[in-house]
Design an enzyme around this catalytic site. Structure first.
Site, PDB file in Angstrom:
ATOM      1  N   HIS A  81       0.846  -1.196   0.000  1.00 25.88           N
ATOM      2  CA  HIS A  81       0.000   0.000   0.000  1.00 25.88           C
ATOM      3  C   HIS A  81       0.882   1.247   0.000  1.00 25.88           C
ATOM      4  O   HIS A  81       2.115   1.166   0.110  1.00 25.88           O
ATOM      5  CB  HIS A  81      -0.921   0.012   1.229  1.00 25.88           C
ATOM      6  CG  HIS A  81      -0.187   0.161   2.525  1.00 25.88           C
ATOM      7  ND1 HIS A  81       0.446  -0.891   3.158  1.00 25.88           N
ATOM      8  CD2 HIS A  81       0.040   1.252   3.301  1.00 25.88           C
ATOM      9  CE1 HIS A  81       1.019  -0.460   4.270  1.00 25.88           C
ATOM     10  NE2 HIS A  81       0.797   0.831   4.381  1.00 25.88           N
ATOM     11  N   LYS A 118      22.717  24.602 -20.418  1.00 22.82           N
ATOM     12  CA  LYS A 118      23.500  25.368 -19.443  1.00 22.82           C
ATOM     13  C   LYS A 118      22.529  25.898 -18.399  1.00 22.82           C
ATOM     14  O   LYS A 118      21.633  26.672 -18.715  1.00 22.82           O
ATOM     15  CB  LYS A 118      24.241  26.516 -20.114  1.00 22.82           C
ATOM     16  CG  LYS A 118      25.175  27.244 -19.158  1.00 22.82           C
ATOM     17  CD  LYS A 118      25.846  28.428 -19.810  1.00 22.82           C
ATOM     18  CE  LYS A 118      26.879  29.012 -18.845  1.00 22.82           C
ATOM     19  NZ  LYS A 118      26.279  29.396 -17.549  1.00 22.82           N
ATOM     20  N   ASP A 124      21.209  27.851 -14.943  1.00 24.00           N
ATOM     21  CA  ASP A 124      21.471  29.117 -14.262  1.00 24.00           C
ATOM     22  C   ASP A 124      21.552  28.846 -12.765  1.00 24.00           C
ATOM     23  O   ASP A 124      20.625  29.110 -12.008  1.00 24.00           O
ATOM     24  CB  ASP A 124      20.352  30.108 -14.576  1.00 24.00           C
ATOM     25  CG  ASP A 124      20.735  31.535 -14.212  1.00 24.00           C
ATOM     26  OD1 ASP A 124      21.899  31.753 -13.862  1.00 24.00           O
ATOM     27  OD2 ASP A 124      19.877  32.418 -14.287  1.00 24.00           O
ATOM     28  N   HIS A 147      19.829  50.365  16.160  1.00 26.04           N
ATOM     29  CA  HIS A 147      18.468  50.262  16.669  1.00 26.04           C
ATOM     30  C   HIS A 147      17.966  48.847  16.429  1.00 26.04           C
ATOM     31  O   HIS A 147      18.200  48.264  15.368  1.00 26.04           O
ATOM     32  CB  HIS A 147      17.552  51.257  15.970  1.00 26.04           C
ATOM     33  CG  HIS A 147      17.839  52.684  16.318  1.00 26.04           C
ATOM     34  ND1 HIS A 147      18.858  53.409  15.741  1.00 26.04           N
ATOM     35  CD2 HIS A 147      17.232  53.525  17.209  1.00 26.04           C
ATOM     36  CE1 HIS A 147      18.874  54.637  16.238  1.00 26.04           C
ATOM     37  NE2 HIS A 147      17.904  54.733  17.131  1.00 26.04           N
ATOM     38  N   ASP A 200      11.843  60.642  28.690  1.00 25.40           N
ATOM     39  CA  ASP A 200      12.440  61.702  27.875  1.00 25.40           C
ATOM     40  C   ASP A 200      12.251  63.041  28.580  1.00 25.40           C
ATOM     41  O   ASP A 200      11.123  63.523  28.725  1.00 25.40           O
ATOM     42  CB  ASP A 200      11.756  61.694  26.503  1.00 25.40           C
ATOM     43  CG  ASP A 200      12.333  62.743  25.572  1.00 25.40           C
ATOM     44  OD1 ASP A 200      13.337  63.374  25.925  1.00 25.40           O
ATOM     45  OD2 ASP A 200      11.758  62.923  24.477  1.00 25.40           O
ATOM     46  N   SER A 246      19.769  56.127  27.912  1.00 20.33           N
ATOM     47  CA  SER A 246      19.444  56.179  26.490  1.00 20.33           C
ATOM     48  C   SER A 246      20.681  56.496  25.667  1.00 20.33           C
ATOM     49  O   SER A 246      20.702  56.269  24.455  1.00 20.33           O
ATOM     50  CB  SER A 246      18.378  57.239  26.224  1.00 20.33           C
ATOM     51  OG  SER A 246      18.912  58.537  26.447  1.00 20.33           O
ATOM     52  N   GLY A 287      18.032  60.735  28.436  1.00 19.27           N
ATOM     53  CA  GLY A 287      17.074  60.123  29.328  1.00 19.27           C
ATOM     54  C   GLY A 287      17.456  58.737  29.789  1.00 19.27           C
ATOM     55  O   GLY A 287      18.611  58.307  29.691  1.00 19.27           O
ATOM     56  N   ASP A 301       7.101  57.703  27.681  1.00 23.22           N
ATOM     57  CA  ASP A 301       6.702  57.234  26.343  1.00 23.22           C
ATOM     58  C   ASP A 301       6.527  55.721  26.358  1.00 23.22           C
ATOM     59  O   ASP A 301       7.493  54.972  26.553  1.00 23.22           O
ATOM     60  CB  ASP A 301       7.784  57.650  25.333  1.00 23.22           C
ATOM     61  CG  ASP A 301       7.419  57.257  23.904  1.00 23.22           C
ATOM     62  OD1 ASP A 301       6.317  56.728  23.690  1.00 23.22           O
ATOM     63  OD2 ASP A 301       8.262  57.469  23.014  1.00 23.22           O
TER      64      ASP A 301
END
Length: 843
Positions: free
Chosen positions: A50, A237, A239, A655, A675, A707, A711, A762
């Site tokens: 099977h 050929k 690629d 960052h 801040d 920071s 701050g 913030d």
């Protein structure tokens, strides 16, 4: 916001209950998420022959036994009995299950590939109907599985009418797509190598093992026009990238590029097939490609594959963007060296070795009819032809027995400089090119078309970072201040009409950069190996860490901080010096650069997209940006040399995302950015102290850093337990509670005019794709301050955040011995309970 729980693991108890790990070679791994979209069809000669259809869903293979096997005829409705789930590792299983075990008998991988459910597969299984596409080596197109009323486990498997359907129900190839064996051959223990050994001996092949790490490649010389000659064979050929593929006597596979790099782990689908071949050892020569939806080689898709470095990403891509190795030569078989035999004999034996379908494919040919084949290739817009002398032996180097005939004439050239842009053109005007001839670089002309603005800018950045060349290459080079000459580091593929008598290109067009081609192959036609450039260098002659695998630094004495006299070299030295402290925060995290090529007072620019020229060892990850409505190729900084490479680009601040690539939707921290913007710094300290007290009150850990500017940043670890939206809600609740406690000095008002001289708390930086200045990153400010991790005991009115600079940060870290903020990456707070406490406080 409840704590994010882990999904219920798939249950493999039924699978394990039927098997004994000590008595069967079948795998016993647990559920996994390694190969999303994998499907496998096993052919199983148990008590009853099977097929088993297996579809990857939720980390396991959902399985159906199909007694008569899948049929491409939509009129055939094949019974499929739902059986126990199997581990994903079973997708590679092929072998004999010994007598006395459940399912005893021979098992082969009859087909495998990618399956794409049209709707949610878990819901489909629950509802008893699955509609899906198969992209396998044998089974293609749309299929459906649906439950019938006869019993709980009975389903029907039916092919849907489409381009892949056949009404006759044609007989499909019965070999394994991995080993090439049939279940009968596997069951009988047939020695398929015997015939090839006998033929190799009859043909007079010498008894000698071919060492795949040292074999030199046979290369083709360019030829402009096709020809017809019965003494020649003509192949397509492709690629792609040239590969030597081998299977050792120990069964271990090996894949190496033409430059010698071991890339076995880069193409697991090919490596698995090599390992399954029923031979004691062999060495193959071929070209690895990734096919597009039309079945043509796609260099762009191949580049997507080779740029991946994480094992999980490579494993996923091996199913979603499968590579195929088109094998055109058999160099060694067990202890026979076949290279001295005629090409036609080597290819005849090769056809016997390879499976008829699967990731290892025989590169077919036609005899004599080169011109007719060339016309077909041109109509299909393929690369071109390789012409090979039918009776040629395999000899390393670029001889005349192999010829490459391109539809468009192209060549590989070293980039040795550029011209200045004019009339508003971006980046640069044209690239200067050179070829190797007589042991030196000789000028080959310039190419100024084939670029878009993005590529022009990227190339300019790469060439600005390259060492200057003095003198320029030999030959009739142009003069003037508008020409910049650099040491050759990059290889460009260029299409052109012809070359002039003095070796200059006519009507050249830039095609692409070729990071798989070594500079040594940029050789003038006809110069060949006599120019002193080897066709290929044995891998044991290549340094373990070649120069091209390390950053190339430039302009180290350029002053970046004029007031202090700090240079670009000082910046690079700083980042390398603190790398062991910094890298834990960068690893597996998208990084965004702000580049200052002329120092802190010069022009600067923000860079998310990694340019095409970045070295292959620099990890990048492509992700869709909702804001930009396009894909962005982010830098990922996992190691020191990548960090040094980014600094050499003139990157000052780094960052980072709050989440990692492995789980982009779930941030590792919640940030409150304090801040001042006109408020006294003592107020910033007071707000930070109250945040810490609040976090202690609700039993949340908190960490703090400067920071690097004016701050402080307070971070709460989340351990990936919540979404970005939930992280922002947490930040908002914390900020609201703080402002309620310190209304005279704290605010959540964004605009400066509305702050009234208060500290801005913030919380809005907690969003998908929002950025945080990384710990220890340098700021483009006088004094070269850095963002420094702090102990909470240091957060007092006496804190002077400007005193942490690139000159003293490393010494401070050495004295501290332990990073006081590292827990933000490892601690896993009980967020649900903490939020309940916080909710009671802010009501």
């Amino acid at each position: 916001m409840a704590r994010k729980g882990k999904p219920k693991a798939p249950d493999l108890a039924e699978y394990r209950a039927k098997r004994s790990a000590e008595r069967t070679p079948e795998p016993f791994s647990g559920p996994a998420e390694d190969r999303p979209g994998l499907f496998v069809v096993h052919k199983h000669a148990a008590r009853n022959l099977h097929f088993d259809l297996r579809l990857e869903v939720g980390g396991v293979l959902k399985s159906w036994a199909v007694p008569k096997g899948p049929s491409p005829n939509p009129e055939d409705k094949r019974l499929a009995v739902h059986v126990e789930d199997h581990p994903l590792e079973y997708g590679d299983f092929e072998g004999l299950i010994p007598e006395g075990n459940y399912g005893a008998g021979a098992v082969i991988v009859w087909d495998r590939g990618l399956w794409v459910p049209i709707k949610d597969p878990k819901h489909g299984i629950d509802q008893g109907k699955l509609l899906f596409d198969l992209r396998g080596y044998k089974l293609r197109g749309r299929w459906t599985l649906f439950k019938i009323k006869r019993g709980e486990k009975e389903w029907l498997l039916v092919k849907k009418p489409d381009a892949y359907a056949t009404k006759e129900g044609e007989e499909l190839e019965q070999q394994s797509v991995l080993s090439g064996l049939t279940v009968e051959e596997l069951k009988q223990g047939k020695d398929r190598a015997a015939k090839i050994r006998k033929e190799s001996e009859r043909l007079g092949a010498p008894r000698d093992n071919v060492a795949p790490l040292k074999v030199g490649l046979m290369l083709a010389q360019p030829r402009e026009d096709a020809f017809t000659d019965d003494a020649w064979l003509f192949e397509l050929k492709y690629d792609g990238y040239r590969l030597i593929a081998a299977r050792g006597e120990d069964g271990k596979p090996l894949l190496r590029y033409r430059r010698g790099q071991d890339v076995t782990a880069r193409f697991p689908e090919i490596s698995i097939a090599l390992a399954k071949l029923p031979y004691a050892g062999l060495v193959l020569d071929g070209e690895v490609v990734v096919l597009d939806d039309a079945g043509k080689p796609s260099f762009q898709r191949l580049q997507q594959r080779v740029q991946l470095s994480k094992p999980h990403d490579i494993q996923r891509a091996s199913v979603q963007l499968p590579a195929k190795l088109f094998v055109f030569d058999l160099l060694g078989f067990e202890d026979f060296d076949l290279r001295p035999l005629p090409l036609t004999e080597r290819k005849r034996l090769l056809r016997e070795v390879l499976p008829r379908a699967g990731p290892l494919a025989y590169s077919d040919h036609i005899v004599g009819q080169g011109e007719a084949m060339y016309e077909q290739v041109r109509e299909m817009r393929l690369e071109g032809l390789i012409a090979k002398r039918a009776d040629s032996a395999y000899q390393a180097g670029r001889g005349g027995d192999w010829l490459k005939i391109r539809v468009d004439r192209t060549g590989d050239f070293a980039i040795v400089g550029h011209t200045a842009p004019k009339r508003g053109r971006a980046g640069l005007g044209a690239l200067h090119l050179a070829l190797r001839e007589g042991g030196q670089w000789v000028y080959a002309g310039r190419v100024g078309t084939g670029f878009d603005d993005k590529l022009l800018r990227e190339l300019r950045e790469a060439l600005d970072a390259a060492p200057r060349s003095d003198p320029p290459p030999a030959g009739p080079v142009p003069k003037g201040d508008e020409h910049t000459w650099v040491e050759p580091l990059l290889v460009a593929e260029v299409r052109y009409k012809e070359t002039t008598a003095d070796g200059q290109l006519r009507h050249p067009v830039f095609l692409r950069l070729r990071d798989d081609k070594p500079l040594e192959e940029c050789v003038r036609e006809g110069a060949g190996d006599e120019a002193g450039v080897p066709a290929i260098e044995p891998i044991d002659a290549i340094e373990p860490e070649p120069a091209s695998e390390q950053p190339v630094f430039s302009n180290l004495d350029k002053v970046f901080w004029p007031e202090e006299g700090y240079t670009k070299g000082d910046l690079i030295d700083y980042y390398v010096g603190v790398s062991r402290w910094l890298l834990p925060y960068l690893e597996d995290r998208p990084v965004v650069l702000t580049r200052y090529p002329d120092g802190i007072h010069g022009k600067n620019f923000f860079q998310k997209d990694a340019p095409e020229f970045v070295p292959r060892w620099v990890r990048t990850e492509t992700m869709w940006s909702e804001n930009a409505e396009r894909e962005i190729r982010y830098f990922i900084c996992d190691d020191e040399r990548t960090l040094a490479f980014l600094a050499n680009l003139g990157t000052i601040p780094l960052h980072i995302w709050s989440s990692r690539v492995a789980d982009l939707q779930h941030p590792d921290w919640c940030i409150l950015d304090l801040d001042p913007k006109g408020a006294p710094f003592q107020h910033v300290v007071k707000v930070a102290q109250v945040i810490r007290a609040l976090c202690r009150e609700i039993e949340l850990p908190s960490f703090v850093k400067t920071s690097g500017s004016s701050g402080l940043h307070v971070l709460v670890p989340l351990a990936g337990q919540c979404t970005y939206e939930q992280s922002r809600m947490l930040g908002q609740l914390l900020a609201t509670a703080i402002v309620a406690r310190l209304p005279e000095i704290a605010t959540t008002a964004r605009s400066l005019s509305a702050r009234e001289g208060k500290v801005y708390v913030d919380f809005l930086q907690n969003g998908h794709g929002r950025l945080l200045v990384s710990p220890l990153c340098v700021r483009p400010l006088p004094g070269a301050p850095v963002s420094m991790m702090l102990r909470w005991s240091e957060v007092t009115p006496k804190l002077d955040i400007g005193r942490f600079t690139i000159k003293n940060a490393a010494q401070r870290l050495s004295r501290m011995k332990r990073d006081p903020m590292l827990g933000v990456l490892s601690e896993e707070p009980e967020l649900g309970e903490a939020l309940e406490r916080l909710g009671r406080l802010v009501r």
